[in-house]
Design a protein around this motif. Structure first.
Motif, short mmCIF file in Angstrom:
data_model
loop_
_atom_site.label_atom_id
_atom_site.label_comp_id
_atom_site.label_asym_id
_atom_site.label_seq_id
_atom_site.Cartn_x
_atom_site.Cartn_y
_atom_site.Cartn_z
N GLY A 69 1.85 -9.41 43.03
CA GLY A 69 2.66 -9.15 44.22
C GLY A 69 3.22 -10.39 44.89
N ASP A 111 4.11 -3.46 42.98
CA ASP A 111 4.56 -4.77 43.46
C ASP A 111 6.06 -4.73 43.76
OD1 ASP A 111 1.98 -5.70 43.08
OD2 ASP A 111 2.39 -6.43 41.05
N THR A 114 6.78 -2.43 46.85
CA THR A 114 6.42 -3.08 48.12
C THR A 114 7.55 -3.98 48.61
OG1 THR A 114 4.11 -3.04 47.41
CG2 THR A 114 4.63 -4.47 49.25
N ASP A 117 10.51 -1.83 49.67
CA ASP A 117 10.19 -1.19 50.97
C ASP A 117 10.39 -2.18 52.11
OD1 ASP A 117 9.24 0.87 52.67
OD2 ASP A 117 7.25 0.00 52.64
N GLU A 118 9.97 -3.43 51.88
CA GLU A 118 10.14 -4.47 52.91
C GLU A 118 11.63 -4.70 53.18
OE1 GLU A 118 7.76 -5.84 54.58
OE2 GLU A 118 8.72 -7.56 55.54
N PRO B 45 2.67 4.82 45.00
CA PRO B 45 2.67 3.65 45.89
C PRO B 45 2.92 4.10 47.33
CG PRO B 45 4.70 3.76 44.59
CD PRO B 45 3.82 4.86 44.10
N THR B 47 4.67 3.50 51.01
CA THR B 47 5.81 2.82 51.62
C THR B 47 5.99 3.27 53.07
OG1 THR B 47 7.37 4.54 50.93
CG2 THR B 47 7.06 2.69 49.42
N SER B 108 1.13 3.80 40.68
CA SER B 108 1.22 2.45 41.26
C SER B 108 0.88 1.36 40.25
CB SER B 108 0.25 2.31 42.43
OG SER B 108 0.55 3.21 43.42
N SER B 134 6.87 8.30 46.92
CA SER B 134 5.82 7.47 47.52
C SER B 134 5.03 8.26 48.55
CB SER B 134 6.45 6.25 48.18
OG SER B 134 7.27 6.66 49.24
N GLU B 137 2.78 4.94 54.09
CA GLU B 137 1.95 3.76 54.38
C GLU B 137 1.44 3.89 55.81
OE1 GLU B 137 0.04 1.05 53.49
OE2 GLU B 137 1.72 -0.05 52.65
#
Lengths: 146, 142
Positions: A69, A111, A114, A117-118, B45, B47, B108, B134, B137
């Motif tokens: 990641g 990874d 993530t 998503d950011e 995963p 999110t 994931s 997803s 989160e």
């Protein structure tokens, strides 16, 4: 002789067990119901273009996602929490600058998700929508850049 | 003088409308139920951003063991031997409905190499939109 006249036929439909049957059906539905995820991150794929614009690596922000990641932004290591602030400075001058996510084949799928998503949270975190996020596949990278 | 006898009340819970209530609940369940076309068990995963997947979207699922299943959104998902079959499947779906959204339901922990090949197959089939399925989160409370 007295004739017994007690054989009266009731004209009612027996409905006393109706509630039992109905509740059994409800219990069946409740036990067999599964909660499914029906939401996710969307990303649009580019439409086919006969003359696609050539993008040099220097004209874009290149995010390399490594196994575990960790990320490299334009070959420099960076924490994920600092990514959007870094991009804010770059994209302020050119908001349409492509942001390319390239993930190592050995990395896990999560990874890449993530990082994506950011980037998609840019509007709420830095008040700027990243307009051009691209996730090229290995075949595309090899055919366009090498 | 004749004394009036006190009225006797028999304790009783009125259950006449119980069946009606129960059947209303059944109708609610039947109307709101959605049938899953893909029942593959994967660890999705997590999110923050999560958009609703359109109904009748086509599914491509990838498990941790790299088992790939596909569904056109109408019928239950079937396992396919390899990524090459994802391309032929997606091409067929896109030929009948060019704007059909696709959902990628992947574990994931799958190596990105496999996901890369699946996304590449979808791109080659000229899929317009992919949803990466997803879970929400959760933000830790301080």
């Amino acid at each position: 002789m007295k004739i017994n006249r007690d054989n009266k036929i009731s004209d009612e439909i027996p409905a006393s067990s109706m509630a039992d049957i109905a509740f059994l059906l409800i219990i069946y539905f409740m036990v067999t119901t599964t909660f499914t995820a029906t939401r996710g991150l969307d990303f649009g794929l580019p439409k086919e273009d006969d003359n696609p614009p050539e993008i040099e690596r220097e004209d874009s922000v290149h995010i390399q996602v490594n196994p575990g990641g960790s990320i490299l932004v334009d070959s420099k290591p960076m924490a994920l929490d600092n990514l959007l602030e870094h991009l804010k400075g770059i994209l302020k001058e050119n908001p349409t600058k492509p942001v390319i996510i390239q993930t190592d084949p050995q990395a896990a799928y999560v990874d890449m998700v993530t990082v994506l998503d950011e980037l998609r949270q840019s509007e709420e975190k830095i008040g700027m929508v990243i307009q051009n996020i691209s996730i090229p596949t290995r075949r595309e990278i090899e055919s366009f850049w090498f | 003088m004749k004394l009036q006898q006190s009225q006797q009340f028999t304790p009783m819970i009125p259950t006449a409308s119980m069946a009606d209530i129960a059947f209303l609940l059944i109708i609610f369940f039947m109307v709101t139920i959605t049938f899953e076309v893909d029942k593959t068990q994967v660890l999705l995963p997590k999110t923050h951003i999560r958009l609703e997947v359109p109904k009748k979207a086509a599914y491509v699922s990838v498990t941790e063991q790299n088992v790939i299943k596909v569904s056109d959104g109408e019928e239950l998902s079937n396992q396919v031997p390899g990524v090459e079959d994802v391309l032929s499947f997606a091409s067929t779906v896109v030929a009948s409905d060019p704007s059909k959204p696709f959902v990628l339901k992947a574990d994931s922990n799958v190596q990105y190499d496999h996901i890369d090949k699946v996304i590449d197959a979808l791109k080659q089939a000229k899929v317009e939109v992919i949803y990466l399925l997803s879970e929400q989160e959760t933000v830790p409370v301080n």
